[in-house]
Design a protein around this motif. Structure first.
Motif, short mmCIF file in Angstrom:
data_model
loop_
_atom_site.label_atom_id
_atom_site.label_comp_id
_atom_site.label_asym_id
_atom_site.label_seq_id
_atom_site.Cartn_x
_atom_site.Cartn_y
_atom_site.Cartn_z
N ASN A 113 0.83 -1.20 0.00
CA ASN A 113 0.00 0.00 0.00
C ASN A 113 0.87 1.26 0.00
N ASP A 114 0.74 2.10 -1.00
CA ASP A 114 1.46 3.36 -1.17
C ASP A 114 2.94 3.19 -1.50
N TYR A 115 3.40 1.97 -1.70
CA TYR A 115 4.83 1.76 -1.98
C TYR A 115 5.26 2.45 -3.27
N SER A 116 4.51 2.25 -4.35
CA SER A 116 4.89 2.83 -5.65
C SER A 116 5.00 4.34 -5.58
N GLU A 117 4.06 4.98 -4.91
CA GLU A 117 4.08 6.44 -4.78
C GLU A 117 5.29 6.89 -3.97
N THR A 118 5.56 6.19 -2.88
CA THR A 118 6.71 6.56 -2.04
C THR A 118 8.01 6.32 -2.79
N ASN A 119 8.10 5.21 -3.50
CA ASN A 119 9.29 4.92 -4.28
C ASN A 119 9.54 6.00 -5.33
N ALA A 167 15.48 13.55 6.06
CA ALA A 167 14.33 13.26 6.94
C ALA A 167 13.22 12.49 6.23
N GLU A 168 12.89 12.89 5.02
CA GLU A 168 11.81 12.21 4.29
C GLU A 168 12.23 10.79 3.91
N HIS A 169 13.49 10.63 3.55
CA HIS A 169 14.01 9.29 3.25
C HIS A 169 14.00 8.41 4.50
N ARG A 170 14.38 8.98 5.64
CA ARG A 170 14.36 8.22 6.90
C ARG A 170 12.95 7.74 7.23
N ALA A 171 11.97 8.58 7.00
CA ALA A 171 10.57 8.19 7.26
C ALA A 171 10.16 7.05 6.33
N ALA A 172 10.58 7.10 5.07
CA ALA A 172 10.28 6.02 4.12
C ALA A 172 10.98 4.73 4.54
N GLN A 173 12.20 4.83 5.05
CA GLN A 173 12.92 3.65 5.53
C GLN A 173 12.15 2.98 6.67
N LEU A 217 13.34 12.75 -5.06
CA LEU A 217 14.02 13.44 -3.97
C LEU A 217 15.53 13.25 -4.02
N VAL A 218 15.99 12.05 -4.31
CA VAL A 218 17.43 11.78 -4.32
C VAL A 218 18.15 12.59 -5.39
N LYS A 219 17.44 12.94 -6.45
CA LYS A 219 18.05 13.73 -7.53
C LYS A 219 18.50 15.11 -7.05
N ASP A 220 17.94 15.58 -5.94
CA ASP A 220 18.31 16.89 -5.40
C ASP A 220 19.55 16.83 -4.51
N VAL A 221 20.06 15.64 -4.23
CA VAL A 221 21.24 15.51 -3.38
C VAL A 221 22.48 15.85 -4.21
N PRO A 222 23.24 16.87 -3.81
CA PRO A 222 24.47 17.17 -4.53
C PRO A 222 25.40 15.95 -4.48
N GLY A 223 25.87 15.52 -5.63
CA GLY A 223 26.74 14.35 -5.68
C GLY A 223 26.02 13.07 -6.06
N TYR A 224 24.70 13.12 -6.21
CA TYR A 224 23.96 11.96 -6.71
C TYR A 224 24.24 11.82 -8.20
N LEU A 225 24.58 10.60 -8.64
CA LEU A 225 24.98 10.39 -10.03
C LEU A 225 23.98 9.57 -10.85
N ARG A 264 8.54 9.07 -5.21
CA ARG A 264 8.94 10.29 -4.49
C ARG A 264 10.42 10.23 -4.10
N MET A 265 10.87 9.06 -3.64
CA MET A 265 12.28 8.92 -3.26
C MET A 265 13.19 9.08 -4.48
N GLU A 266 12.76 8.53 -5.62
CA GLU A 266 13.55 8.68 -6.84
C GLU A 266 13.66 10.14 -7.25
#
Length: 106
Positions: free
Chosen positions: A13-19, A64-70, A25-33, A21-23
């Motif tokens: 339930n809600d996994y696809s949406e959260t996944n 923080a948002e990634h930690r909540a998803a974890q 969100l991670v693009k905003d991390v400086p150094g993500y390749l 969102r994480m994809e």
């Protein structure tokens, strides 16, 4: 590099949406390749995420948002998972000429 392998539960339930969102969100991390993902018909998922350095990976790990998803993943979505962190010393690839994924394809 982070290699994340998972086996999911029946409750997705809600996994696809959260996944998704994480994809995003991670693009905003400086150094993500970038990222590669594969899933077997039996439900084993493998995600490989590439980061420029350990600091970039730490920024993602502590988001923080990634930690909540974890936490939600542990509580609901994953039967099991493993996380391997490694350093890539060298990388190369090949795409056949004429393949639509080729940078020179027309």
């Amino acid at each position: 590099m982070a290699v994340f392998t998972t086996v999911g539960t029946q409750d997705q339930n809600d996994y696809s949406e959260t996944n998704a969102r994480m994809e995003d969100l991670v693009k905003d991390v400086p150094g993500y390749l970038g990222m590669d993902h594969a899933q077997t018909p039996g439900g084993l998922g493998i995600t490989v995420s590439y980061f420029r350095d350990a600091d970039a990976l730490t920024e993602w790990r502590t988001n923080a948002e990634h930690r909540a998803a974890q936490k939600r993943g542990q509580a609901e979505w994953y039967q099991s998972y493993t996380l391997h962190v490694a350093k890539v010393e060298r990388s190369h690839g090949f795409i056949r000429a004429g393949d639509p994924r080729s940078p020179t394809a027309g």
